[in-house]
Design a protein around this motif. Sequence first.
Motif, PDB file in Angstrom:
ATOM      1  N   GLU A   9       0.838  -1.206   0.000  1.00  0.00           N
ATOM      2  CA  GLU A   9       0.000   0.000   0.000  1.00  0.00           C
ATOM      3  C   GLU A   9       0.870   1.253   0.000  1.00  0.00           C
ATOM      4  O   GLU A   9       0.579   2.240  -0.697  1.00  0.00           O
ATOM      5  CB  GLU A   9      -0.925   0.000   1.228  1.00  0.00           C
ATOM      6  CG  GLU A   9      -1.945   1.130   1.173  1.00  0.00           C
ATOM      7  CD  GLU A   9      -2.888   1.144   2.364  1.00  0.00           C
ATOM      8  OE1 GLU A   9      -3.624   2.141   2.496  1.00  0.00           O
ATOM      9  OE2 GLU A   9      -2.879   0.183   3.157  1.00  0.00           O
ATOM     10  N   ILE A  10       1.960   1.214   0.772  1.00  0.00           N
ATOM     11  CA  ILE A  10       2.898   2.340   0.791  1.00  0.00           C
ATOM     12  C   ILE A  10       3.446   2.573  -0.609  1.00  0.00           C
ATOM     13  O   ILE A  10       3.486   3.694  -1.111  1.00  0.00           O
ATOM     14  CB  ILE A  10       4.058   2.072   1.778  1.00  0.00           C
ATOM     15  CG1 ILE A  10       3.566   2.187   3.228  1.00  0.00           C
ATOM     16  CG2 ILE A  10       5.211   3.048   1.540  1.00  0.00           C
ATOM     17  CD1 ILE A  10       4.570   1.726   4.252  1.00  0.00           C
ATOM     18  N   LYS A  11       3.861   1.472  -1.265  1.00  0.00           N
ATOM     19  CA  LYS A  11       4.459   1.581  -2.595  1.00  0.00           C
ATOM     20  C   LYS A  11       3.457   2.055  -3.646  1.00  0.00           C
ATOM     21  O   LYS A  11       3.830   2.672  -4.650  1.00  0.00           O
ATOM     22  CB  LYS A  11       5.072   0.239  -2.995  1.00  0.00           C
ATOM     23  CG  LYS A  11       6.389  -0.017  -2.266  1.00  0.00           C
ATOM     24  CD  LYS A  11       6.759  -1.461  -2.126  1.00  0.00           C
ATOM     25  CE  LYS A  11       6.914  -2.202  -3.398  1.00  0.00           C
ATOM     26  NZ  LYS A  11       7.455  -3.556  -3.187  1.00  0.00           N
ATOM     27  N   SER A  12       2.180   1.784  -3.408  1.00  0.00           N
ATOM     28  CA  SER A  12       1.164   2.239  -4.362  1.00  0.00           C
ATOM     29  C   SER A  12       0.871   3.731  -4.201  1.00  0.00           C
ATOM     30  O   SER A  12       0.398   4.387  -5.113  1.00  0.00           O
ATOM     31  CB  SER A  12      -0.135   1.435  -4.180  1.00  0.00           C
ATOM     32  OG  SER A  12      -0.772   1.776  -2.958  1.00  0.00           O
ATOM     33  N   ARG A  13       1.172   4.281  -3.007  1.00  0.00           N
ATOM     34  CA  ARG A  13       0.881   5.690  -2.742  1.00  0.00           C
ATOM     35  C   ARG A  13       2.094   6.609  -2.942  1.00  0.00           C
ATOM     36  O   ARG A  13       1.934   7.805  -3.176  1.00  0.00           O
ATOM     37  CB  ARG A  13       0.377   5.861  -1.303  1.00  0.00           C
ATOM     38  CG  ARG A  13      -0.963   5.229  -1.034  1.00  0.00           C
ATOM     39  CD  ARG A  13      -1.524   5.784   0.253  1.00  0.00           C
ATOM     40  NE  ARG A  13      -2.690   5.041   0.710  1.00  0.00           N
ATOM     41  CZ  ARG A  13      -3.486   5.446   1.679  1.00  0.00           C
ATOM     42  NH1 ARG A  13      -3.238   6.586   2.300  1.00  0.00           N
ATOM     43  NH2 ARG A  13      -4.519   4.725   2.057  1.00  0.00           N
ATOM     44  N   ILE A  14       3.297   6.059  -2.783  1.00  0.00           N
ATOM     45  CA  ILE A  14       4.504   6.891  -2.888  1.00  0.00           C
ATOM     46  C   ILE A  14       5.368   6.398  -4.043  1.00  0.00           C
ATOM     47  O   ILE A  14       5.645   5.203  -4.135  1.00  0.00           O
ATOM     48  CB  ILE A  14       5.342   6.838  -1.598  1.00  0.00           C
ATOM     49  CG1 ILE A  14       4.487   7.171  -0.376  1.00  0.00           C
ATOM     50  CG2 ILE A  14       6.502   7.812  -1.674  1.00  0.00           C
ATOM     51  CD1 ILE A  14       5.239   7.049   0.927  1.00  0.00           C
ATOM     52  N   ASP A  15       5.824   7.313  -4.872  1.00  0.00           N
ATOM     53  CA  ASP A  15       6.729   6.953  -5.966  1.00  0.00           C
ATOM     54  C   ASP A  15       8.148   6.857  -5.422  1.00  0.00           C
ATOM     55  O   ASP A  15       8.640   7.773  -4.758  1.00  0.00           O
ATOM     56  CB  ASP A  15       6.661   8.033  -7.051  1.00  0.00           C
ATOM     57  CG  ASP A  15       7.439   7.641  -8.305  1.00  0.00           C
ATOM     58  OD1 ASP A  15       8.194   6.642  -8.245  1.00  0.00           O
ATOM     59  OD2 ASP A  15       7.300   8.323  -9.325  1.00  0.00           O
ATOM     60  N   ILE A  16       8.811   5.754  -5.696  1.00  0.00           N
ATOM     61  CA  ILE A  16      10.164   5.531  -5.204  1.00  0.00           C
ATOM     62  C   ILE A  16      11.124   6.623  -5.684  1.00  0.00           C
ATOM     63  O   ILE A  16      12.055   7.018  -4.968  1.00  0.00           O
ATOM     64  CB  ILE A  16      10.687   4.132  -5.617  1.00  0.00           C
ATOM     65  CG1 ILE A  16      11.990   3.797  -4.862  1.00  0.00           C
ATOM     66  CG2 ILE A  16      10.869   4.014  -7.117  1.00  0.00           C
ATOM     67  CD1 ILE A  16      12.450   2.354  -5.037  1.00  0.00           C
ATOM     68  N   VAL A  17      10.889   7.167  -6.872  1.00  0.00           N
ATOM     69  CA  VAL A  17      11.755   8.230  -7.408  1.00  0.00           C
ATOM     70  C   VAL A  17      11.677   9.474  -6.528  1.00  0.00           C
ATOM     71  O   VAL A  17      12.689  10.119  -6.228  1.00  0.00           O
ATOM     72  CB  VAL A  17      11.390   8.569  -8.865  1.00  0.00           C
ATOM     73  CG1 VAL A  17      12.205   9.760  -9.362  1.00  0.00           C
ATOM     74  CG2 VAL A  17      11.618   7.361  -9.762  1.00  0.00           C
ATOM     75  N   ASP A  18      10.454   9.818  -6.081  1.00  0.00           N
ATOM     76  CA  ASP A  18      10.280  10.994  -5.226  1.00  0.00           C
ATOM     77  C   ASP A  18      11.038  10.846  -3.913  1.00  0.00           C
ATOM     78  O   ASP A  18      11.669  11.794  -3.438  1.00  0.00           O
ATOM     79  CB  ASP A  18       8.789  11.218  -4.925  1.00  0.00           C
ATOM     80  CG  ASP A  18       8.006  11.645  -6.165  1.00  0.00           C
ATOM     81  OD1 ASP A  18       8.651  12.151  -7.103  1.00  0.00           O
ATOM     82  OD2 ASP A  18       6.782  11.457  -6.189  1.00  0.00           O
ATOM     83  N   VAL A  19      10.964   9.657  -3.327  1.00  0.00           N
ATOM     84  CA  VAL A  19      11.623   9.424  -2.034  1.00  0.00           C
ATOM     85  C   VAL A  19      13.140   9.453  -2.193  1.00  0.00           C
ATOM     86  O   VAL A  19      13.845  10.148  -1.457  1.00  0.00           O
ATOM     87  CB  VAL A  19      11.180   8.081  -1.418  1.00  0.00           C
ATOM     88  CG1 VAL A  19      12.009   7.752  -0.179  1.00  0.00           C
ATOM     89  CG2 VAL A  19       9.704   8.127  -1.059  1.00  0.00           C
ATOM     90  N   ILE A  20      13.663   8.697  -3.168  1.00  0.00           N
ATOM     91  CA  ILE A  20      15.121   8.612  -3.334  1.00  0.00           C
ATOM     92  C   ILE A  20      15.709   9.956  -3.771  1.00  0.00           C
ATOM     93  O   ILE A  20      16.850  10.279  -3.427  1.00  0.00           O
ATOM     94  CB  ILE A  20      15.481   7.477  -4.315  1.00  0.00           C
ATOM     95  CG1 ILE A  20      15.112   6.119  -3.679  1.00  0.00           C
ATOM     96  CG2 ILE A  20      16.966   7.498  -4.671  1.00  0.00           C
ATOM     97  CD1 ILE A  20      15.434   4.905  -4.516  1.00  0.00           C
ATOM     98  N   SER A  21      14.914  10.771  -4.470  1.00  0.00           N
ATOM     99  CA  SER A  21      15.380  12.104  -4.893  1.00  0.00           C
ATOM    100  C   SER A  21      15.687  13.005  -3.702  1.00  0.00           C
ATOM    101  O   SER A  21      16.436  13.983  -3.836  1.00  0.00           O
ATOM    102  CB  SER A  21      14.338  12.779  -5.786  1.00  0.00           C
ATOM    103  OG  SER A  21      14.240  12.096  -7.019  1.00  0.00           O
TER     104      SER A  21
END
Length: 568
Positions: A9-21
Motif C-alpha cells: 500500500e505504501i508503494k502504491s501511494r509513494i513513488d520511489i523516485v520521489d523518495v530517493i530524490s
Amino acid sequence: MDFQGIREEIKSRIDIVDVISDYVGLKKSGTRYKGLCPFHTEKTPSFVVSPEKQVFYCFGCGMGGDIITFVMKEEGMSYNEAIRKLSERAGIKLEINQNVQEREVLLQIHRAAAAFFKDQLRKSEKALKYLHTRGIGKESIERFSIGAAPEGWDTLFRHLKKEGFQDRHLRLCGVVVYKEHSQYDLHRDRIMFPIHNSSGDIVAFGGRAIEKNIEPKYLNSPETIIFQKKRILFGLNAAKEGVKGAKHVNIVEGYTDVVMCHQYGFTNTVAPLGTALTEDHTKLLMRFTKEVVVIFDGDDAGVRAAKRALPIILKGGLAARALLLPEKNDPDSYLKTYGAGEFKGLLSKTRSYVEFMLTNAGYGVDNLREIYDTLAAVEDTVLRAQLVTELSNKASISESVLTEKLKKVYKPMRTARIVKQRGKMLDEEILLGIYLSVPDIAEMFKPMMDMDLQGLMENELIKRIFKEFFSGTTAPTIEGLSKICTEEEVAYITGLMVNPNVDPNIGRESIEKNIEGCIKNLKKKWLKKKLDEIQEKINKASLANNIDELALLLQESKKYNNEKRGLF
C-alpha cells in the motif's frame, strides 16, 4: 501490528523516485533514473531507480531493493521504523494496538526521567565535580544527555507519580523497584547515562556510582519490552554520522570510554551494555557500516575479549579489526594521558582478525584450528575468500590446502549462490527477472513447472525461489521475497529485475520468445549432462562386456538424443 501487509500500500501511494530524490541527485535515462550511489563512493553513476518496477539497484556495489529497503539502509532504520516513517509520508494511519500504546507510555516515562536526572545534575555540586574530575566536558554532558540520580530513596518515583504516570506502567519501565509494601528508585546517588535505541528514543539508563564504596559500580536498567541489552549499543544514536564519515565503527567497553572518544573527535564509537558482543549487535551494525574495530586493553582479559568478539563480527558479514591498547590503559585513560593524535596513530595500526590471531592469540595447531573454525563460519563468501587469501599469505599455507580444509568444516546456512551482475546472464537469471517484471506472464512458465528444477538450474537460489513461486507459497513480489530471502539475496534479485537483459518494453511477442529460448537452453544443458552421464556408463558397460546393461543404456541414450533433436 502486521507491517508486512501495508508494504504494498505504501508503494502504491509513494513513488520511489520521489523518495530517493530526497537523498540522491537523479537524472532521467530512458525509462529509468540514474545517480551516484549513496552506499559507496563512485565517480560514474551506477545507481539505477526503476519507477515502473518501484525498485533500485546499484551495479557498482550490488545494493538493491524497494522503497522500504532504501529508507532502512539510508536512515539506518529497522523494518518497522521505516514502515512507520513511510506510512506517515503516505498518509496511512496505522492501527495502534495495546502493546504499541504501552510501549509509547514507557518511552514517555524514560523521557520524563531523563529530564529529571538532567535537572538534578544542575543542582548537584558533587555530581558536577565528579564529571569534571573524570574530564567530561559540558559539550559531552549535553551530547549524551548525562544526568544525576539524587541520594533519596524515592525522589524519582514521587516525581513521576506527580507527572501522572500510573503504577502499572512504572512497574514495567524498570526505573522504579516495587516491593510488597514499598517502592523505591532503582538508581540513587549515581551519574546517569541515558541509553538510546538507534532511532533516538531513550529506552533505559546506565548508572555509575559516584562514591567509591558503592556496589555495583555500574547499574543498568533491567530488560523491558523496549530494552534488550543484546540489541542495543550505547552511543550508536550519537555515532551514526561519525560512522558514515569514518566508514567503520569503533567498539569499546564502557560508557565513559564512549563519551571520551566522542569528546576527542572519535565520534564513530559505541559500546555494548555490560555484555559481550552478540549476533544481534552485528545485525544492528550492518545497517550502518561494513567494518568494525574492537578496542580492548592489552592484557590477557583484553585478548580473550577480542578473541570472543572478532569471530561474531566476521560471522555477521562485517570486516573485523582489533586494537589492543598498552596495558593498564582503556580509551578513556589513554586519551586523557596521550591525546587524540597518539590515539589516532594507534588506530592506524589496527590488526585484522588473521593478524591478531597469528601475533597476539597464541601459536601452534590449536590456534590455527580456531582460525579455521572462525573462517568456516563466515557466510559471506567474498569476505571468507579474502580471509583465506590473507591467512595463506601470512601463515605460508597453500590457499588450495586451506580451501579444502574449510570445505570439510564449512556448513552453509543456505545453499543459495549469489552471482554478481555481469554482461552475460544465466538463462535462469533472465527467466526470474522476466517473471518478476512482466505482469500476467506466469502462463508462459508452465513448461518449467513440469520439469525437474533440481537438474535444470545451476543457481541454487533461483531454483529455490521458482519452487516457492510454483507451489503458490510465496508471492512473486519484493514483499514476498523478503520473507524467504536474506537482504543480500533480495538485492541480487532486484538487480536481475533492472538488468538491461530483462526489458519488459520490448513487446509481448519478443518476451515470450525470450522465455521459450531460455527454457530450451536450460533443457539442452540438462540433456547434455544426462547424455554425458549415460555415455560414461556405456563405456564402463562395454569394458565389462555387460551386454544386457549396454542394451538398456543405448536405448536410454537414443531416447534423450531424440529429445535433444526435437529442441533444434
